[in-house]
Design a protein around this motif. Structure first.
Motif, PDB file in Angstrom:
ATOM      1  N   ARG A 180       0.849  -1.203   0.000  1.00  7.98           N
ATOM      2  CA  ARG A 180       0.000   0.000   0.000  1.00  7.98           C
ATOM      3  C   ARG A 180       0.881   1.247   0.000  1.00  7.98           C
ATOM      4  NH1 ARG A 180      -5.326  -0.713   3.198  1.00  7.98           N
ATOM      5  NH2 ARG A 180      -5.559  -1.935   1.283  1.00  7.98           N
ATOM      6  N   THR A 181       0.532   2.209  -0.851  1.00  8.13           N
ATOM      7  CA  THR A 181       1.295   3.445  -0.954  1.00  8.13           C
ATOM      8  C   THR A 181       0.341   4.606  -1.242  1.00  8.13           C
ATOM      9  OG1 THR A 181       3.240   4.458  -1.997  1.00  8.13           O
ATOM     10  CG2 THR A 181       1.790   3.141  -3.424  1.00  8.13           C
ATOM     11  N   VAL A 182       0.870   5.746  -1.649  1.00  4.30           N
ATOM     12  CA  VAL A 182       0.063   6.959  -1.826  1.00  4.30           C
ATOM     13  C   VAL A 182       0.380   7.598  -3.171  1.00  4.30           C
ATOM     14  CG1 VAL A 182      -0.419   9.278  -0.934  1.00  4.30           C
ATOM     15  CG2 VAL A 182      -0.034   7.386   0.656  1.00  4.30           C
ATOM     16  N   VAL A 183      -0.659   8.071  -3.854  1.00  4.94           N
ATOM     17  CA  VAL A 183      -0.494   8.860  -5.072  1.00  4.94           C
ATOM     18  C   VAL A 183      -0.917  10.294  -4.764  1.00  4.94           C
ATOM     19  CG1 VAL A 183      -1.301   9.233  -7.423  1.00  4.94           C
ATOM     20  CG2 VAL A 183      -0.824   6.936  -6.641  1.00  4.94           C
ATOM     21  N   VAL A 184      -0.083  11.253  -5.153  1.00  9.90           N
ATOM     22  CA  VAL A 184      -0.338  12.663  -4.873  1.00  9.90           C
ATOM     23  C   VAL A 184      -0.258  13.450  -6.174  1.00  9.90           C
ATOM     24  CG1 VAL A 184       2.096  13.106  -4.365  1.00  9.90           C
ATOM     25  CG2 VAL A 184       0.346  14.641  -3.445  1.00  9.90           C
ATOM     26  N   THR A 185      -1.086  14.485  -6.299  1.00 10.68           N
ATOM     27  CA  THR A 185      -1.057  15.365  -7.463  1.00 10.68           C
ATOM     28  C   THR A 185      -0.965  16.811  -7.000  1.00 10.68           C
ATOM     29  OG1 THR A 185      -3.475  15.476  -7.544  1.00 10.68           O
ATOM     30  CG2 THR A 185      -2.416  13.790  -8.888  1.00 10.68           C
ATOM     31  N   GLN A 186      -0.563  17.688  -7.907  1.00  8.75           N
ATOM     32  CA  GLN A 186      -0.557  19.111  -7.610  1.00  8.75           C
ATOM     33  C   GLN A 186      -1.994  19.619  -7.523  1.00  8.75           C
ATOM     34  OE1 GLN A 186       2.020  20.795  -6.832  1.00  8.75           O
ATOM     35  NE2 GLN A 186       3.677  19.452  -7.511  1.00  8.75           N
ATOM     36  N   PRO A 187      -2.279  20.626  -6.689  1.00  8.57           N
ATOM     37  CA  PRO A 187      -3.629  21.178  -6.615  1.00  8.57           C
ATOM     38  C   PRO A 187      -4.129  21.589  -8.000  1.00  8.57           C
ATOM     39  CG  PRO A 187      -2.263  22.062  -4.858  1.00  8.57           C
ATOM     40  CD  PRO A 187      -1.347  21.284  -5.759  1.00  8.57           C
ATOM     41  N   GLY A 188      -5.274  21.069  -8.389  1.00  4.93           N
ATOM     42  CA  GLY A 188      -5.835  21.368  -9.691  1.00  4.93           C
ATOM     43  C   GLY A 188      -5.158  20.650 -10.837  1.00  4.93           C
ATOM     44  N   GLY A 189      -4.209  19.754 -10.532  1.00  3.24           N
ATOM     45  CA  GLY A 189      -3.473  19.054 -11.572  1.00  3.24           C
ATOM     46  C   GLY A 189      -4.206  17.838 -12.102  1.00  3.24           C
ATOM     47  N   ASP A 190      -3.670  17.277 -13.152  1.00  7.04           N
ATOM     48  CA  ASP A 190      -4.236  16.083 -13.778  1.00  7.04           C
ATOM     49  C   ASP A 190      -3.819  14.853 -12.973  1.00  7.04           C
ATOM     50  OD1 ASP A 190      -5.029  13.968 -15.365  1.00  7.04           O
ATOM     51  OD2 ASP A 190      -4.210  14.796 -17.219  1.00  7.04           O
ATOM     52  N   PRO A 191      -4.773  14.036 -12.493  1.00  8.02           N
ATOM     53  CA  PRO A 191      -4.413  12.829 -11.743  1.00  8.02           C
ATOM     54  C   PRO A 191      -3.460  11.909 -12.507  1.00  8.02           C
ATOM     55  CG  PRO A 191      -6.760  13.280 -11.551  1.00  8.02           C
ATOM     56  CD  PRO A 191      -6.223  14.241 -12.569  1.00  8.02           C
ATOM     57  N   ALA A 192      -3.527  11.971 -13.839  1.00  5.45           N
ATOM     58  CA  ALA A 192      -2.629  11.137 -14.638  1.00  5.45           C
ATOM     59  C   ALA A 192      -1.170  11.534 -14.461  1.00  5.45           C
ATOM     60  CB  ALA A 192      -3.015  11.210 -16.113  1.00  5.45           C
ATOM     61  N   ASP A 193      -0.939  12.764 -13.968  1.00 10.68           N
ATOM     62  CA  ASP A 193       0.430  13.239 -13.748  1.00 10.68           C
ATOM     63  C   ASP A 193       0.865  13.052 -12.299  1.00 10.68           C
ATOM     64  OD1 ASP A 193       0.581  14.072 -16.392  1.00 10.68           O
ATOM     65  OD2 ASP A 193      -0.261  16.036 -15.931  1.00 10.68           O
ATOM     66  N   GLY A 194       0.131  12.224 -11.553  1.00 11.55           N
ATOM     67  CA  GLY A 194       0.420  12.036 -10.142  1.00 11.55           C
ATOM     68  C   GLY A 194       1.757  11.370  -9.885  1.00 11.55           C
ATOM     69  N   HIS A 195       2.272  11.575  -8.677  1.00 12.77           N
ATOM     70  CA  HIS A 195       3.502  10.967  -8.220  1.00 12.77           C
ATOM     71  C   HIS A 195       3.212  10.039  -7.049  1.00 12.77           C
ATOM     72  CE1 HIS A 195       5.279  14.069 -10.691  1.00 12.77           C
ATOM     73  NE2 HIS A 195       6.484  13.579 -10.485  1.00 12.77           N
ATOM     74  N   VAL A 196       4.112   9.117  -6.825  1.00 16.66           N
ATOM     75  CA  VAL A 196       3.993   8.188  -5.710  1.00 16.66           C
ATOM     76  C   VAL A 196       4.793   8.713  -4.524  1.00 16.66           C
ATOM     77  CG1 VAL A 196       4.430   5.835  -4.903  1.00 16.66           C
ATOM     78  CG2 VAL A 196       3.693   6.231  -7.266  1.00 16.66           C
ATOM     79  N   VAL A 197       4.194   8.629  -3.333  1.00 17.98           N
ATOM     80  CA  VAL A 197       4.894   8.937  -2.086  1.00 17.98           C
ATOM     81  C   VAL A 197       4.837   7.681  -1.224  1.00 17.98           C
ATOM     82  CG1 VAL A 197       4.952  10.348  -0.005  1.00 17.98           C
ATOM     83  CG2 VAL A 197       4.305  11.383  -2.200  1.00 17.98           C
ATOM     84  N   ASP A 198       5.997   7.141  -0.904  1.00 16.20           N
ATOM     85  CA  ASP A 198       6.067   5.893  -0.135  1.00 16.20           C
ATOM     86  C   ASP A 198       7.057   6.075   1.017  1.00 16.20           C
ATOM     87  OD1 ASP A 198       6.249   3.284   0.815  1.00 16.20           O
ATOM     88  OD2 ASP A 198       6.177   2.393  -1.185  1.00 16.20           O
ATOM     89  N   VAL A 199       6.579   5.909   2.254  1.00 17.13           N
ATOM     90  CA  VAL A 199       7.452   6.067   3.420  1.00 17.13           C
ATOM     91  C   VAL A 199       7.805   4.725   4.065  1.00 17.13           C
ATOM     92  CG1 VAL A 199       6.584   8.387   3.895  1.00 17.13           C
ATOM     93  CG2 VAL A 199       5.541   6.424   5.041  1.00 17.13           C
ATOM     94  N   THR A 200       7.358   3.619   3.462  1.00 20.09           N
ATOM     95  CA  THR A 200       7.663   2.301   4.039  1.00 20.09           C
ATOM     96  C   THR A 200       8.399   1.383   3.070  1.00 20.09           C
ATOM     97  OG1 THR A 200       5.497   1.393   3.392  1.00 20.09           O
ATOM     98  CG2 THR A 200       5.654   2.429   5.571  1.00 20.09           C
TER      99      THR A 200
END
Length: 350
Positions: free
Chosen positions: A290-310
């Motif tokens: 399990r991880t996290v996908v983050v996007t810029q405010p108002g950005g395209d979800p397709a341009d999201g990045h992954v944030v993984d702390v584990t």
């Protein structure tokens, strides 16, 4: 994105104003953002009432209130100031400029010293820094003028416009650890790109339309804003909590907590699962992570990045706070775990 008067001088009316046909949306008076205005409230530590806050995730301007101090508004400069450009640093100690490099071969495409860059691209406060470097050496600002690209280089326009032998900031940088070869290259820097003849000329050009940038300047401002926002996300991720030693199962609690913190900082984030395949053709899965996908405010979800702390549960060489693109993440995780491939789970329809 306009200049100092109509974006910054919002008077006593507050940072935000009602917006939309129904008046239920909010618009930031500083940067004109409509999407990305976040609001929250919590019971006040005063012991009664509530503390409230409203923040524009585009420019960072805020309004907040509490029962003791009442209402406060904080307006940020817009467009965002180039990181460290012309920032005085007289208190910097030895070694402060050890990593500072000579200018790039040509000033960047948004440099305020370039004659071909449109007026009004930067905030008025940025243009106000330029004439100071025209002064006699002893009266100049002591801080290097660095490129807004935040790549650790001296601004090419600054080095090309001013007499390197007379720049106080360059002399001080040499005393603070800047490599002598980088100092010499900056002092002797030349470029074929047309530059203004002085900081005063560059500032006068930039200020001419600071209140009304033309369409070309506005498009450039939007691109600069996106880059600044990306740098902001980097800082948010670097400040995220992470487990000291990540172990199997940590992702089940850390991923939701990470997504919550990112959303609290104004970044849309959602928890997602990925599957590690031993044999994809036979449907043999090694594990689900399990991880996290983050996007810029108002950005395209397709341009999201992954944030993984584990992710370090798989390989201690992976970043403790990992921010990367989807394809890079899936490839690196597969290599770290020695599986055939890693995909999003459930897999999207082919």
């Amino acid at each position: 994105m306009t200049g100092a008067r109509d974006r910054h001088d919002v008077g006593d009316e507050g940072v935000f104003e009602p917006w939309g046909a129904d008046g239920e949306s909010l618009r930031c008076r500083v940067c004109a953002a409509v999407d990305g205005i976040v609001h929250g409230e919590i019971p006040s530590m005063a012991g009664y009432g509530t503390d409230t806050w409203t923040r524009c995730t585009r420019c960072g301007s805020t309004e907040d209130s509490d029962p003791i101090f009442g209402h406060r508004a904080t307006r940020k400069a817009w467009p965002p100031a180039p990181p460290h450009q012309g920032t005085p640093d007289p208190d910097s100690g030895p070694g402060a400029h050890a990593d500072t490099r000579r200018p790039a071969s040509a000033p960047c495409g948004t440099c305020p010293y370039r004659r071909d860059v449109p007026s009004g691209l930067w905030d008025a406060a940025e243009y106000a820094k330029l004439p100071g470097y025209d002064a006699p050496t002893a009266l100049q600002p002591p801080g290097l003028f660095l490129c807004h690209q935040a790549d650790g280089r001296v601004c090419g326009g600054w080095a090309g416009c001013h007499d390197g032998e007379s720049l106080l900031a360059l002399r001080l940088a040499a005393l603070r650890g800047m490599d002598p070869r980088e100092v010499a290259a900056t002092r002797d820097y030349t470029t074929t790109v047309p530059l203004f003849g002085s900081g005063q000329e560059a500032a006068a050009h930039g200020m001419a339309r600071v209140d009304d940038p033309d369409p070309i300047a506005r498009r450039m401002i939007d691109r600069l804003t996106a880059k600044a926002a990306a740098r902001g996300l980097d800082a948010v991720v670097r400040a995220l909590p992470a487990p000291g030693v990540a172990v199997d199962g940590d992702c089940l609690t850390w991923a939701p907590a990470t997504a919550t913190r990112l959303r609290g900082s104004g970044y849309p984030a959602q928890v997602v699962d990925v599957a590690s395949w031993v044999d994809h053709s036979r449907g043999t899965i090694a594990f689900i992570h399990r991880t996290v996908v983050v996007t810029q405010p108002g950005g395209d979800p397709a341009d999201g990045h992954v944030v993984d702390v584990t992710a370090r549960q798989f390989d201690p060489a992976l970043p403790a706070r990992w921010l990367t693109g989807w394809s890079e993440y899936l490839t690196a995780l597969a290599q770290a775990t020695g599986v055939e491939r890693v995909t999003r789970w459930p897999e999207p329809p082919s």
